[in-house]
Design a protein around this motif. Structure first.
Motif, PDB file in Angstrom:
ATOM      1  N   THR A  99       2.586  -1.944 -19.619  1.00 22.80           N
ATOM      2  CA  THR A  99       3.454  -0.929 -19.003  1.00 22.80           C
ATOM      3  C   THR A  99       2.762  -0.293 -17.806  1.00 22.80           C
ATOM      4  OG1 THR A  99       4.476  -0.449 -21.146  1.00 22.80           O
ATOM      5  CG2 THR A  99       4.748   1.193 -19.406  1.00 22.80           C
ATOM      6  N   LEU A 100       1.489   0.071 -17.984  1.00 23.82           N
ATOM      7  CA  LEU A 100       0.740   0.666 -16.874  1.00 23.82           C
ATOM      8  C   LEU A 100       0.577  -0.324 -15.724  1.00 23.82           C
ATOM      9  CD1 LEU A 100      -2.026   2.637 -18.814  1.00 23.82           C
ATOM     10  CD2 LEU A 100      -0.014   3.561 -17.648  1.00 23.82           C
ATOM     11  N   ALA A 101       0.464  -1.608 -16.051  1.00 26.67           N
ATOM     12  CA  ALA A 101       0.346  -2.628 -15.004  1.00 26.67           C
ATOM     13  C   ALA A 101       1.616  -2.677 -14.158  1.00 26.67           C
ATOM     14  CB  ALA A 101       0.069  -3.989 -15.631  1.00 26.67           C
ATOM     15  N   VAL A 102       2.777  -2.477 -14.787  1.00 25.40           N
ATOM     16  CA  VAL A 102       4.033  -2.436 -14.034  1.00 25.40           C
ATOM     17  C   VAL A 102       4.046  -1.230 -13.092  1.00 25.40           C
ATOM     18  CG1 VAL A 102       6.540  -2.175 -14.204  1.00 25.40           C
ATOM     19  CG2 VAL A 102       5.325  -3.652 -15.827  1.00 25.40           C
ATOM     20  N   PHE A 103       3.619  -0.068 -13.615  1.00 26.19           N
ATOM     21  CA  PHE A 103       3.511   1.119 -12.761  1.00 26.19           C
ATOM     22  C   PHE A 103       2.563   0.842 -11.598  1.00 26.19           C
ATOM     23  CE2 PHE A 103       4.814   3.839 -16.503  1.00 26.19           C
ATOM     24  CZ  PHE A 103       5.971   4.313 -15.905  1.00 26.19           C
ATOM     25  N   ALA A 104       1.459   0.181 -11.884  1.00 25.92           N
ATOM     26  CA  ALA A 104       0.454  -0.076 -10.849  1.00 25.92           C
ATOM     27  C   ALA A 104       1.019  -0.943  -9.733  1.00 25.92           C
ATOM     28  CB  ALA A 104      -0.772  -0.744 -11.477  1.00 25.92           C
ATOM     29  N   ARG A 105       1.824  -1.935 -10.107  1.00 25.00           N
ATOM     30  CA  ARG A 105       2.404  -2.801  -9.080  1.00 25.00           C
ATOM     31  C   ARG A 105       3.363  -2.039  -8.177  1.00 25.00           C
ATOM     32  NH1 ARG A 105       2.239  -6.629 -13.371  1.00 25.00           N
ATOM     33  NH2 ARG A 105       4.395  -6.182 -13.986  1.00 25.00           N
ATOM     34  N   ALA A 106       3.970  -0.997  -8.716  1.00 32.33           N
ATOM     35  CA  ALA A 106       4.901  -0.195  -7.909  1.00 32.33           C
ATOM     36  C   ALA A 106       4.180   0.858  -7.075  1.00 32.33           C
ATOM     37  CB  ALA A 106       5.924   0.487  -8.820  1.00 32.33           C
ATOM     38  N   ALA A 107       3.034   1.344  -7.551  1.00 32.96           N
ATOM     39  CA  ALA A 107       2.386   2.509  -6.948  1.00 32.96           C
ATOM     40  C   ALA A 107       1.966   2.279  -5.509  1.00 32.96           C
ATOM     41  CB  ALA A 107       1.167   2.912  -7.782  1.00 32.96           C
ATOM     42  N   LEU A 108       1.240   1.204  -5.250  1.00 32.06           N
ATOM     43  CA  LEU A 108       0.650   1.023  -3.931  1.00 32.06           C
ATOM     44  C   LEU A 108       1.710   0.846  -2.843  1.00 32.06           C
ATOM     45  CD1 LEU A 108      -2.441  -1.139  -4.935  1.00 32.06           C
ATOM     46  CD2 LEU A 108      -2.326   1.325  -4.553  1.00 32.06           C
ATOM     47  N   PRO A 109       2.715  -0.032  -3.031  1.00 33.51           N
ATOM     48  CA  PRO A 109       3.730  -0.136  -1.968  1.00 33.51           C
ATOM     49  C   PRO A 109       4.536   1.139  -1.775  1.00 33.51           C
ATOM     50  CG  PRO A 109       4.338  -1.480  -3.873  1.00 33.51           C
ATOM     51  CD  PRO A 109       2.927  -1.046  -4.079  1.00 33.51           C
ATOM     52  N   ILE A 110       4.911   1.805  -2.864  1.00 27.92           N
ATOM     53  CA  ILE A 110       5.703   3.029  -2.733  1.00 27.92           C
ATOM     54  C   ILE A 110       4.879   4.123  -2.047  1.00 27.92           C
ATOM     55  CG2 ILE A 110       6.736   4.928  -4.041  1.00 27.92           C
ATOM     56  CD1 ILE A 110       7.824   2.871  -5.988  1.00 27.92           C
ATOM     57  N   GLY A 111       3.609   4.237  -2.435  1.00 28.31           N
ATOM     58  CA  GLY A 111       2.745   5.257  -1.848  1.00 28.31           C
ATOM     59  C   GLY A 111       2.588   5.095  -0.352  1.00 28.31           C
ATOM     60  N   ILE A 112       2.355   3.874   0.106  1.00 28.86           N
ATOM     61  CA  ILE A 112       2.128   3.703   1.542  1.00 28.86           C
ATOM     62  C   ILE A 112       3.435   3.633   2.327  1.00 28.86           C
ATOM     63  CG2 ILE A 112      -0.206   2.803   1.418  1.00 28.86           C
ATOM     64  CD1 ILE A 112       0.857   0.006   1.504  1.00 28.86           C
ATOM     65  N   ILE A 113       4.553   3.317   1.675  1.00 32.94           N
ATOM     66  CA  ILE A 113       5.854   3.483   2.316  1.00 32.94           C
ATOM     67  C   ILE A 113       6.063   4.964   2.646  1.00 32.94           C
ATOM     68  CG2 ILE A 113       8.341   3.543   1.826  1.00 32.94           C
ATOM     69  CD1 ILE A 113       8.057   0.798   0.563  1.00 32.94           C
ATOM     70  N   CYS A 114       5.670   5.833   1.709  1.00 34.58           N
ATOM     71  CA  CYS A 114       5.794   7.279   1.942  1.00 34.58           C
ATOM     72  C   CYS A 114       4.910   7.734   3.093  1.00 34.58           C
ATOM     73  CB  CYS A 114       5.429   8.055   0.666  1.00 34.58           C
ATOM     74  SG  CYS A 114       6.643   7.896  -0.665  1.00 34.58           S
ATOM     75  N   VAL A 115       3.738   7.126   3.240  1.00 41.26           N
ATOM     76  CA  VAL A 115       2.863   7.456   4.367  1.00 41.26           C
ATOM     77  C   VAL A 115       3.574   7.144   5.681  1.00 41.26           C
ATOM     78  CG1 VAL A 115       0.715   6.859   5.558  1.00 41.26           C
ATOM     79  CG2 VAL A 115       0.729   7.162   3.075  1.00 41.26           C
ATOM     80  N   GLY A 116       4.183   5.972   5.755  1.00 43.23           N
ATOM     81  CA  GLY A 116       4.919   5.600   6.965  1.00 43.23           C
ATOM     82  C   GLY A 116       6.100   6.506   7.229  1.00 43.23           C
TER      83      GLY A 116
END
Length: 308
Positions: free
Chosen positions: A195-212
């Motif tokens: 379950t945490l691995a699924v969250f991890a796969r979502a975290a990095l792209p969503i986080g840096i999309i927010c940066v942009g």
């Protein structure tokens, strides 16, 4: 150089995608706040907890990395404070604007750093970057608050409030929980880990999309001394100081790359919120964040090429 650019290009392109998504209005302002909160309070803590709980701390120089990062932070802070009178006298930069230069030079965007560390060094890079957070986040928050309370007109939070903010920081909580699980010798149940691995796969792209999405190119004025210093002191001098202290403390290999990444990424977006809250120059802070993020697309590959 080509290998480094290949590792960084996905991060750069996702940041650009975030900017385009925000400009098209597909997600609106308040909706972005919700996405940012999801990344900050749920997704990234899940990445950090899972990574730290499974990390082999004996395989990398934890204390030497921390010493290198802290030494570079304190060295730059001292240099800035010593230079402040000359900065005001020569360029007419008042104390309030100086606080934005100070934050822009010292603070870092952990979301961007995590994404780059993952691309450059995988799970080991994420674990080492989490270690960097433990050393850097409390110190940088306290230094920024002290400088703003002294030079800006806002009211500084109390010591108890600072401790509370640090103690409730989701990054620090998740790292601490991961360390406790790691030293306990227990393993995460398979279903929890998956379950945490699924969250991890979502975290990095969503986080840096927010940066942009947070970039506002329309806010940029014609660069003056304050914006120029606030933009370029960090990408030019922080990696140089970090490399010098890392060499002094014997940090090499992937650990050195992580130290350079932590020192080269652009300023954290929450610097703007702190500047606004404590009476600093929030507009200058927003401009520094935007311009630094654009500059980082070139400066980070160069820093990694030169120093690793």
């Amino acid at each position: 150089m080509l290998t480094t650019l290949t590792a960084l290009m996905p991060v750069i392109l996702v940041i650009a995608s975030g900017y385009l998504i925000a400009r098209t209005g597909l997600i609106t302002g308040e909706q972005w706040r919700g996405v940012e909160r999801l990344a900050y309070f749920v997704l990234f803590p899940a990445v950090l907890f899972r990574t730290i709980s499974q990390a082999d701390f004996a395989s990398f120089p934890t204390l030497n990395m921390g010493a290198s990062l802290l030494a570079s932070i304190f060295a730059m802070a001292v240099l800035l404070m010593l230079a402040r009178p000359a900065i005001e006298r020569v360029w007419g930069i008042d104390p309030g604007r100086f606080t934005s230069i100070f934050q822009g030079t010292l603070r870092w965007n952990a979301m961007v750093a995590l994404a780059i560390a993952d691309n450059v060094a995988g799970d080991t890079g994420l674990a080492m970057l989490a270690v960097a957070m433990v050393f850097m986040i409390p110190v940088l928050n306290v230094l920024s608050i002290l400088v703003l309370s002294h030079y800006a007109s806002g009211t500084a939070p109390s010591g108890a409030r600072i401790l509370k903010d640090l103690g409730t920081n989701p990054f620090i909580i998740s790292i601490g929980a991961g360390v406790l699980l790691n030293v306990s010798g227990l393993a995460l149940p398979g279903v929890i880990d998956d379950t945490l691995a699924v969250f991890a796969r979502a975290a990095l792209p969503i986080g840096i999309i927010c940066v942009g999405a947070g970039l506002d190119l329309r806010s940029l004025r014609r660069p003056g001394p304050a914006l120029t210093m606030g933009t370029f002191l960090r990408p030019v001098f922080m990696p140089l100081l970090a490399f010098a202290f890392a060499s002094l403390f014997g940090v090499t290999g992937p650990a050195l790359a992580i130290v350079i990444i932590a020192s080269a990424v652009p300023c954290a977006s929450n610097s703007y919120l702190l500047a606004r809250q404590m009476g600093g120059d929030a507009k200058l802070m927003a401009e520094i964040i935007t311009l630094q993020t654009l500059v980082a697309m070139v400066s980070i590959p160069l820093a990694l090429l030169l120093f690793t």
